[in-house]
Motif scaffolding. Sequence first.
Motif, PDB file in Angstrom:
ATOM      1  N   LEU A 180     -15.838  33.344  15.777  1.00 48.07           N
ATOM      2  CA  LEU A 180     -16.412  33.010  14.475  1.00 48.07           C
ATOM      3  C   LEU A 180     -15.713  31.796  13.878  1.00 48.07           C
ATOM      4  O   LEU A 180     -16.372  30.863  13.397  1.00 48.07           O
ATOM      5  CB  LEU A 180     -16.329  34.212  13.535  1.00 48.07           C
ATOM      6  CG  LEU A 180     -16.887  33.998  12.133  1.00 48.07           C
ATOM      7  CD1 LEU A 180     -18.375  33.643  12.176  1.00 48.07           C
ATOM      8  CD2 LEU A 180     -16.659  35.239  11.277  1.00 48.07           C
ATOM      9  N   ARG A 181     -14.404  31.779  13.902  1.00 43.72           N
ATOM     10  CA  ARG A 181     -13.652  30.640  13.352  1.00 43.72           C
ATOM     11  C   ARG A 181     -14.000  29.339  14.080  1.00 43.72           C
ATOM     12  O   ARG A 181     -14.153  28.287  13.456  1.00 43.72           O
ATOM     13  CB  ARG A 181     -12.154  30.900  13.450  1.00 43.72           C
ATOM     14  CG  ARG A 181     -11.636  31.889  12.445  1.00 43.72           C
ATOM     15  CD  ARG A 181     -10.142  32.088  12.639  1.00 43.72           C
ATOM     16  NE  ARG A 181      -9.560  32.783  11.526  1.00 43.72           N
ATOM     17  CZ  ARG A 181      -8.632  33.726  11.650  1.00 43.72           C
ATOM     18  NH1 ARG A 181      -8.186  34.071  12.848  1.00 43.72           N
ATOM     19  NH2 ARG A 181      -8.144  34.314  10.580  1.00 43.72           N
ATOM     20  N   THR A 182     -14.116  29.412  15.383  1.00 44.44           N
ATOM     21  CA  THR A 182     -14.439  28.215  16.174  1.00 44.44           C
ATOM     22  C   THR A 182     -15.821  27.697  15.820  1.00 44.44           C
ATOM     23  O   THR A 182     -16.024  26.489  15.624  1.00 44.44           O
ATOM     24  CB  THR A 182     -14.340  28.517  17.681  1.00 44.44           C
ATOM     25  OG1 THR A 182     -13.007  28.952  17.970  1.00 44.44           O
ATOM     26  CG2 THR A 182     -14.682  27.294  18.516  1.00 44.44           C
ATOM     27  N   ARG A 183     -16.806  28.581  15.733  1.00 45.20           N
ATOM     28  CA  ARG A 183     -18.171  28.150  15.405  1.00 45.20           C
ATOM     29  C   ARG A 183     -18.234  27.579  13.996  1.00 45.20           C
ATOM     30  O   ARG A 183     -18.956  26.617  13.740  1.00 45.20           O
ATOM     31  CB  ARG A 183     -19.167  29.310  15.539  1.00 45.20           C
ATOM     32  CG  ARG A 183     -19.309  29.895  16.937  1.00 45.20           C
ATOM     33  CD  ARG A 183     -19.892  28.954  17.990  1.00 45.20           C
ATOM     34  NE  ARG A 183     -19.010  27.992  18.559  1.00 45.20           N
ATOM     35  CZ  ARG A 183     -18.177  28.185  19.586  1.00 45.20           C
ATOM     36  NH1 ARG A 183     -18.079  29.361  20.161  1.00 45.20           N
ATOM     37  NH2 ARG A 183     -17.432  27.206  20.038  1.00 45.20           N
ATOM     38  N   ARG A 184     -17.496  28.163  13.056  1.00 49.64           N
ATOM     39  CA  ARG A 184     -17.449  27.605  11.692  1.00 49.64           C
ATOM     40  C   ARG A 184     -16.930  26.172  11.721  1.00 49.64           C
ATOM     41  O   ARG A 184     -17.493  25.278  11.078  1.00 49.64           O
ATOM     42  CB  ARG A 184     -16.500  28.420  10.818  1.00 49.64           C
ATOM     43  CG  ARG A 184     -16.971  29.706  10.295  1.00 49.64           C
ATOM     44  CD  ARG A 184     -15.826  30.222   9.439  1.00 49.64           C
ATOM     45  NE  ARG A 184     -15.915  31.607   9.103  1.00 49.64           N
ATOM     46  CZ  ARG A 184     -14.864  32.416   9.047  1.00 49.64           C
ATOM     47  NH1 ARG A 184     -13.649  31.982   9.337  1.00 49.64           N
ATOM     48  NH2 ARG A 184     -15.024  33.670   8.691  1.00 49.64           N
ATOM     49  N   MET A 192     -22.514  37.887  12.474  1.00 57.35           N
ATOM     50  CA  MET A 192     -22.163  36.575  11.931  1.00 57.35           C
ATOM     51  C   MET A 192     -21.757  35.583  13.020  1.00 57.35           C
ATOM     52  O   MET A 192     -21.982  34.380  12.858  1.00 57.35           O
ATOM     53  CB  MET A 192     -21.057  36.703  10.873  1.00 57.35           C
ATOM     54  CG  MET A 192     -21.583  37.164   9.524  1.00 57.35           C
ATOM     55  SD  MET A 192     -23.006  36.223   8.876  1.00 57.35           S
ATOM     56  CE  MET A 192     -22.413  34.552   8.909  1.00 57.35           C
ATOM     57  N   CYS A 193     -21.195  36.060  14.122  1.00 59.40           N
ATOM     58  CA  CYS A 193     -20.945  35.146  15.254  1.00 59.40           C
ATOM     59  C   CYS A 193     -22.272  34.588  15.759  1.00 59.40           C
ATOM     60  O   CYS A 193     -22.409  33.383  16.000  1.00 59.40           O
ATOM     61  CB  CYS A 193     -20.223  35.876  16.380  1.00 59.40           C
ATOM     62  SG  CYS A 193     -18.460  36.129  16.117  1.00 59.40           S
ATOM     63  N   VAL A 194     -23.257  35.477  15.894  1.00 59.13           N
ATOM     64  CA  VAL A 194     -24.573  35.062  16.394  1.00 59.13           C
ATOM     65  C   VAL A 194     -25.262  34.141  15.385  1.00 59.13           C
ATOM     66  O   VAL A 194     -25.794  33.084  15.754  1.00 59.13           O
ATOM     67  CB  VAL A 194     -25.441  36.293  16.720  1.00 59.13           C
ATOM     68  CG1 VAL A 194     -26.876  35.901  17.004  1.00 59.13           C
ATOM     69  CG2 VAL A 194     -24.844  37.069  17.894  1.00 59.13           C
TER      70      VAL A 194
END
Length: 197
Positions: free
Chosen positions: A11-15, A137-139
């Motif tokens: 999640l942090r990486t995608r943000r 939320m990751c998706v």
Amino acid sequence: MDDKAILHRYLRTRRADLLAKLDGLGEYDARRPLTPTGTSLLGLVKHVASVEVGYFGDVFGRPGNLDLPWLADGAEPDADMWATPEESREQIIELHRRSAAHSDATIDELPLDAPGEVPWWPEERRHVTLHQILVHMCVETAQHLGHADILRELIDGTAGQRPGDPNQPQRSPEEWARHRGRIEAAARDAAASGGRR
């Protein structure tokens, strides 16, 4: 690394990848709608920040205390998907950072099996766990990052997660033009034959 730490890292990486799509762009390019439905890069950042506040805040009884007037009753539909002239890029980026910090605190403090309730989901699906919401939320963030990838490529040709991305073939503009032309020719050929050979 346990399951929660792995999901949280994704999640942090995608943000961070989503925010990076704004790097080097002027105000117009960051805000302009590039699809028939009005999708813009800054709008995607605003949207992801807004939904994180709900999913990691309200769902677990941990309101974020962030002012999101575009989500209030009576707000203009889809107001979370674009930036008004009064909303600066810096304000939206700061919202994204504050939303992420609030979400991170929820993720850090609760176990994966912590129960929550998503009041805007159908009754049969609304009882959830932190694990489900982390996956959700990751998706969602990855989906919007994919939208942002395409928008950024349409703006200035930048493709991949960063310059020199090893997952992105490295071609010159001329090589990309030839590659695209080959795909276009294949599509026209398939259409002419009805997709059958």
